[in-house]
Design an enzyme around this catalytic site. Structure first.
Site, PDB file in Angstrom:
ATOM      1  N   TYR A 240      59.666 -35.815  31.214  1.00  0.00           N
ATOM      2  CA  TYR A 240      60.588 -34.798  31.742  1.00  0.00           C
ATOM      3  C   TYR A 240      62.041 -35.234  31.538  1.00  0.00           C
ATOM      4  O   TYR A 240      62.820 -34.552  30.870  1.00  0.00           O
ATOM      5  CB  TYR A 240      60.283 -34.539  33.228  1.00  0.00           C
ATOM      6  CG  TYR A 240      61.374 -33.789  33.967  1.00  0.00           C
ATOM      7  CD1 TYR A 240      61.799 -32.534  33.537  1.00  0.00           C
ATOM      8  CD2 TYR A 240      61.977 -34.333  35.100  1.00  0.00           C
ATOM      9  CE1 TYR A 240      62.807 -31.850  34.204  1.00  0.00           C
ATOM     10  CE2 TYR A 240      62.981 -33.649  35.779  1.00  0.00           C
ATOM     11  CZ  TYR A 240      63.401 -32.411  35.330  1.00  0.00           C
ATOM     12  OH  TYR A 240      64.398 -31.742  35.980  1.00  0.00           O
ATOM     13  N   LYS A 244      64.848 -33.909  28.852  1.00  0.00           N
ATOM     14  CA  LYS A 244      66.105 -33.347  29.383  1.00  0.00           C
ATOM     15  C   LYS A 244      67.296 -34.095  28.763  1.00  0.00           C
ATOM     16  O   LYS A 244      68.319 -33.489  28.440  1.00  0.00           O
ATOM     17  CB  LYS A 244      66.160 -33.456  30.909  1.00  0.00           C
ATOM     18  CG  LYS A 244      65.207 -32.568  31.671  1.00  0.00           C
ATOM     19  CD  LYS A 244      65.488 -31.087  31.554  1.00  0.00           C
ATOM     20  CE  LYS A 244      66.588 -30.589  32.437  1.00  0.00           C
ATOM     21  NZ  LYS A 244      66.681 -29.100  32.426  1.00  0.00           N
TER      22      LYS A 244
END
Ligand code: NAP
Length: 498
Positions: A240, A244
């Site tokens: 994640y 990002k």
């Protein structure tokens, strides 16, 4: 340069604007859409890009997942029977997906949007720490590229606000600045990141899996593990935050002269003040402690109680987003904001644990079956992975090994039981590995740019002359009071009871 503003000027800024919003069916997206419609009913239109097969299903999603939620109640009361008409007039659901070329929109629609859109809020992301690498990459990396391409085609775009996360900083310690991530940068010395090569790796793995993979389940597992492996290769703790971070790099690299704001909130928690204190969705790391207490299902947890735990309520994030858009509008620059609390008003897991224990002493959780209360046990906390592992080994792994031997002696009579318990044990250890970077976090987020934004708001917290709050100063939060009276009841009401 950040413009001087007050609440009235922020509200006025959004009058007549067309805004494209992604991620509106998510937690933060809902808070943002509600706030804009409540404070500036004369916004021109909100175009909500929603994953759906057609306009009808996009409309359906907006209705069931957004405008009928409790958080819209104040707005509903304000408009009374005119609420549905107001929503119809202001919201235009667009079936699409940020991972596709042109966001999955048709040419005629694109032409209209390019003419109309003033502001883009890109909140869409895959937020699962252990997502398949191809899925996380598509939304969090390629998605940002697509949004940037779309933005560049807009004739009168004034701002592209991209929501990232403070944890693109990985597990770095000390004071972490609002610095851009440069193309190729990594968190591990001696490594260089090539985003194109990552895409190629994903494509090659996909082809190989298609040819050789025995099942969909095995394919999913391989892709999830690949994400984790690549993240760790470059120093990030999970796919994640890794994806990002790559999204931010691409945006910085491709934006040209676009006015861009990158928002990096820490852990976003329930609404502090408006419109519904305590309202929340989705279980965050800190909520695990509260839920475990409420259910008395877990007697121990891996968390260091002393270092700063960085949390920020959702309404403060949205207030800051609106102020940042107005303040940086049409500036051909990229500004990064840490929307965090660890520097200005730090709190920690120790306070959360105390508030939670006190809350459940005063409001004993019941077992649910016949309504009797649990005998409240204090949770035990381990502050290092090593201590946690030792405890798990003695309490669970050793009995599991004994069970294994007994099973062999009984010619496999206990195989099912052994397999099930092993699976549970491995799952807990896997979760611990994923969450440890956050429950043992030692960094502190500098928020100089965000502080400048606060200072630029002339009357700041006191400015209520338009009747709305735009406060985003964590110093105004009494954490114990917030946890005890707002967040914990919110978690119980919206995450457990519902
Ligand atoms: N929550 C936090 O604590 C936190 C902290 C820091 C930063 N952030 C960032 O804040 C943003 C919002 O977070 P959140 O908590 O509101 O997330 P969330 O509740 O998980 O919602 C994610 C949203 O993104 C949409 N989405 C995902 N992939 C998409 C795609 N390919 N195309 C279009 N839409 C897509 C989802 O749509 P579906 O409904 O179709 O799945 C959903 O609306 C994210 O960018 C996240 O990284 C969140």
């Amino acid at each position: 340069m950040t413009r001087e503003l007050d609440a009235a000027a922020v509200v006025e800024y959004f009058r007549g604007k067309n805004i494209l919003i992604t991620g509106s069916t998510g937690f933060l997206g809902k808070v943002f859409v509600e706030k804009i419609l409540r404070v500036q009913p004369d916004v021109k239109k909100l175009f909500l890009l929603v994953r759906a097969v057609d306009v009808e299903s996009a409309k359906q999603r907006v209705q069931t997942e957004l405008t009928t939620r409790e958080i819209f109640q104040i707005l509903k009361d304000k408009h009374g029977i005119g609420f549905e008409d107001f929503i119809q007039e202001k919201i235009c659901p667009l079936p699409g997906d940020i991972m596709y070329e042109n966001l999955g929109l048709g040419n005629a629609q694109l032409t209209e949007l390019y003419k109309d859109i003033d502001i883009i809020i890109n909140g869409a992301a895959t937020t699962n720490f252990f997502e398949r690498y191809d899925v996380a990459f598509a939304s969090n990396v390629l998605g940002v590229k697509r949004i940037c391409g779309f933005a560049k085609n807009c004739d009168k775009l004034k701002m592209l606000l991209h929501v990232s996360t403070a944890y693109v900083a990985g597990e770095q310690e000390g004071l972490l600045q609002e610095k851009p991530l440069l193309m190729g940068e990594t968190l591990k010395e001696g490594t260089h990141l090539d985003i194109e090569s990552e895409l190629k790796l994903i494509e090659d793995t996909r082809i190989e899996l298609k040819a050789n993979c025995p099942s969909e389940r095995a394919e999913k597992k391989t892709m999830k593990e690949l994400g984790l492996k690549r993240a760790r290769e470059f120093g990030w703790p999970n796919s994640y935050v890794f994806t990002k971070a790559m999204g931010e790099m691409l945006l910085g690299h491709l934006r040209g002269e676009l006015p861009v704001v990158i928002f990096r909130p820490s852990i976003i928690t329930s609404i502090f003040k408006e419109p519904l204190p305590g309202w929340t969705e989705g279980v965050r790391t800190i909520d695990t402690v509260i839920i475990a207490y409420a259910k008395q299902a877990l007697s121990f947890f891996l968390v260091d109680l002393d270092p700063t735990m960085d949390v920020i309520p959702g309404d403060m994030v949205v207030n800051a987003m609106m102020v940042a858009v107005a303040a940086n509008s049409e500036e051909q620059a990229q500004t990064i904001y840490h929307v965090t609390s660890s520097l200005r008003n730090p709190t920690n897991y120790s306070l959360l644990a105390d508030s939670t224990h006190r809350y459940f002493l005063h409001h004993p959780p019941s077992s649910g079956k016949n309504g009797e209360s649990f005998r409240l046990r204090r949770m035990r906390f381990f502050s290092t992975v090593a201590r946690f592992r030792v405890y798990m080994a003695i309490k669970y792994k050793l009995p599991l090994e004994i069970l294994h031997l007994v099973n062999i002696a009984l010619c496999g009579a206990l195989s099912r039981r052994y397999k099930e318990l092993s699976r549970k044990y491995n799952y807990v250890m896997h979760l611990i590995e994923l969450y440890a970077p956050y429950t043992l976090y030692k960094g502190c987020f500098d928020d100089m740019n965000t502080e400048r934004l606060r200072v630029s708001m002339k009357n700041k917290e006191q400015d209520t002359n338009v009747g709305y709050e735009f406060g985003f100063d964590p110093k105004t939060i009494d954490w114990d009071e917030y946890f005890y009276s707002i967040h914990i009841p919110g978690v119980i009401k919206y995450l457990i009871s519902d």
